[in-house]
Design an enzyme around this catalytic site. Sequence first.
Site, PDB file in Angstrom:
ATOM      1  N   LYS A 122       0.811  -1.212   0.000  1.00 36.18           N
ATOM      2  CA  LYS A 122       0.000   0.000   0.000  1.00 36.18           C
ATOM      3  C   LYS A 122       0.845   1.263   0.000  1.00 36.18           C
ATOM      4  CE  LYS A 122      -4.510  -1.270   1.844  1.00 36.18           C
ATOM      5  NZ  LYS A 122      -5.511  -1.000   2.860  1.00 36.18           N
ATOM      6  N   LYS A 205      -3.855 -10.590  -6.134  1.00 36.19           N
ATOM      7  CA  LYS A 205      -5.174 -10.906  -5.568  1.00 36.19           C
ATOM      8  C   LYS A 205      -6.263  -9.973  -6.115  1.00 36.19           C
ATOM      9  CE  LYS A 205      -4.950  -7.947  -1.504  1.00 36.19           C
ATOM     10  NZ  LYS A 205      -5.192  -7.712  -0.108  1.00 36.19           N
ATOM     11  N   LYS A 208     -10.247  -4.707  -3.714  1.00 31.71           N
ATOM     12  CA  LYS A 208     -11.193  -3.583  -3.702  1.00 31.71           C
ATOM     13  C   LYS A 208     -10.561  -2.317  -4.257  1.00 31.71           C
ATOM     14  CE  LYS A 208     -12.336  -4.454   0.847  1.00 31.71           C
ATOM     15  NZ  LYS A 208     -12.476  -3.973   2.175  1.00 31.71           N
TER      16      LYS A 208
HETATM   17  P1  TYM Z   1     -10.293  -6.432   3.895  1.00 30.32           P
HETATM   18  O1  TYM Z   1     -11.375  -5.455   4.151  1.00 30.32           O
HETATM   19  O2  TYM Z   1      -9.190  -6.050   2.972  1.00 30.32           O
HETATM   20  O3  TYM Z   1     -10.872  -7.798   3.389  1.00 30.32           O
HETATM   21  C1  TYM Z   1     -11.923  -8.428   4.049  1.00 30.32           C
HETATM   22  C2  TYM Z   1     -11.771  -9.933   3.998  1.00 30.32           C
HETATM   23  O4  TYM Z   1     -11.735 -10.401   2.653  1.00 30.32           O
HETATM   24  C3  TYM Z   1     -10.586 -11.207   2.461  1.00 30.32           C
HETATM   25  N1  TYM Z   1     -10.108 -11.023   1.096  1.00 30.32           N
HETATM   26  C4  TYM Z   1      -9.908 -12.013   0.221  1.00 30.32           C
HETATM   27  N2  TYM Z   1     -10.067 -13.347   0.336  1.00 30.32           N
HETATM   28  C5  TYM Z   1      -9.785 -14.098  -0.758  1.00 30.32           C
HETATM   29  N3  TYM Z   1      -9.337 -13.572  -1.933  1.00 30.32           N
HETATM   30  C6  TYM Z   1      -9.154 -12.237  -2.080  1.00 30.32           C
HETATM   31  N4  TYM Z   1      -8.749 -11.727  -3.234  1.00 30.32           N
HETATM   32  C7  TYM Z   1      -9.458 -11.393  -0.958  1.00 30.32           C
HETATM   33  N5  TYM Z   1      -9.386 -10.053  -0.755  1.00 30.32           N
HETATM   34  C8  TYM Z   1      -9.789  -9.849   0.499  1.00 30.32           C
HETATM   35  C9  TYM Z   1      -9.584 -10.703   3.473  1.00 30.32           C
HETATM   36  O5  TYM Z   1      -8.577 -11.665   3.744  1.00 30.32           O
HETATM   37  C10 TYM Z   1     -10.471 -10.424   4.657  1.00 30.32           C
HETATM   38  O6  TYM Z   1     -10.720 -11.602   5.379  1.00 30.32           O
HETATM   39  N6  TYM Z   1      -7.361  -6.061   7.867  1.00 30.32           N
HETATM   40  C11 TYM Z   1      -8.582  -6.613   7.395  1.00 30.32           C
HETATM   41  C12 TYM Z   1      -9.808  -6.186   8.206  1.00 30.32           C
HETATM   42  C13 TYM Z   1      -9.696  -6.416   9.679  1.00 30.32           C
HETATM   43  C14 TYM Z   1      -9.830  -7.664  10.329  1.00 30.32           C
HETATM   44  C15 TYM Z   1      -9.705  -7.378  11.718  1.00 30.32           C
HETATM   45  C16 TYM Z   1     -10.025  -8.967   9.875  1.00 30.32           C
HETATM   46  C17 TYM Z   1      -9.516  -5.474  10.634  1.00 30.32           C
HETATM   47  N7  TYM Z   1      -9.525  -6.036  11.862  1.00 30.32           N
HETATM   48  C18 TYM Z   1      -9.768  -8.400  12.662  1.00 30.32           C
HETATM   49  C19 TYM Z   1     -10.086  -9.980  10.838  1.00 30.32           C
HETATM   50  C20 TYM Z   1      -9.959  -9.682  12.211  1.00 30.32           C
HETATM   51  C21 TYM Z   1      -8.805  -6.177   5.965  1.00 30.32           C
HETATM   52  O7  TYM Z   1      -8.311  -5.188   5.544  1.00 30.32           O
HETATM   53  O8  TYM Z   1      -9.677  -6.915   5.300  1.00 30.32           O
END
Ligand code: TYM
Length: 337
Positions: A122, A205, A208
């Site tokens: 990022k 990957k 978003k």
């Molecule tokens: P975020 O918002 O980027 O993504 C949310 C969830 O989607 C999963 N994900 C994917 N899984 C498979 N293939 C992909 N291409 C893909 N892109 C995203 C992510 O692994 C995630 O599970 N840091 C985290 C949010 C967070 C969080 C937490 C998660 C904050 N606190 C505590 C678990 C526990 C994040 O940015 O997810």
Amino acid sequence: MKTITEKNKVTMQRIFSGIQPSGNLHLGNYLGAIKQWEQLQYEYESIFCIVDLHAITVPQDPIELRKKTLEVAKIYLAAGVNPDKATLFVQSQVKEHTELAWILNTMARLGDLEKMTQFKDKSAKSEKETVGVGLFDYPVLMAADILLYDTALVPVGQDQIQHIELARTLAKRFNARFGETFTVPQGKLSDEGALIMGLDDPTKKMSKSAASEYNYISLTDEAEMVRKKIKKAVTDSGSEIVYSDDKPALKNLINIYTLLSGKTKEEIAKLYQGKGYGDFKNDLAEVIANFLAPFQARLKNISDDEALAILHSGAEKIRPLAQKKMQAVKERMGILF
Ligand code: TYM
């Protein structure tokens, strides 16, 4: 999953996970995270958060942020998260998340954070001097989210495993210094859905924040858009429909097909024997559109007020747990409360 506590009381183990209310939620988010939640909520005490304080580590438009926060809550509900089973809430509505993050900051090391690949990705486009401190510190806030609730399992996609490792490190470091306080959590990945790749580039990957909307299928894409995006999705050389590491683009598309249709890879290979990418892609687009249509119909039927009420009652329910954990933390550290 149940455990016997000291008092011989059977309690359910807890899971916690969250998604940032930014960008367009896509099939990767669903297949990597939300689909697991929907299944696990019946076996575990489940807490699902909308992590708005993580989203603001990069600039957000205030009106969009408010809208997205509600939209993510509605997506959880439309995807089958059951508010009678699981607790849904917005991270900023339970202040203990930021309080614990500060305390964990005093345990985290620069070396821990500098190796985080998501931060490196990022921040790669900016000069070091201009990269936000919040972006750097992001995994510590995530550790706080998880550790506040004695979380046993964190169902996420593959890209979050390194962050969960940090939560484990911080929990162990704190426990070693101040006595057993935090449960050491574990990540939980879905089999083929753990890492859904971009449709325009199978080496990265699905994301978003991708520059092109042809990278992902948004959960709110209409059927026509799905067809367009799948038609444009990159494929590998050759024309055979085979599942192989040598064909990463096709492998990714077959994974999506498998996860949304319930068909096995072998069934898919058989189905397209002697056929080419054209037939396969046409059918895949229909599989995705057929999955999205009922989901989107449910999404449309959930009102803002309904989502807001669920989020507020979730925060009310969860706050005492967070407060109790913070009291334990402060007591052990010698902080007056
Ligand atoms: P975020 O918002 O980027 O993504 C949310 C969830 O989607 C999963 N994900 C994917 N899984 C498979 N293939 C992909 N291409 C893909 N892109 C995203 C992510 O692994 C995630 O599970 N840091 C985290 C949010 C967070 C969080 C937490 C998660 C904050 N606190 C505590 C678990 C526990 C994040 O940015 O997810």
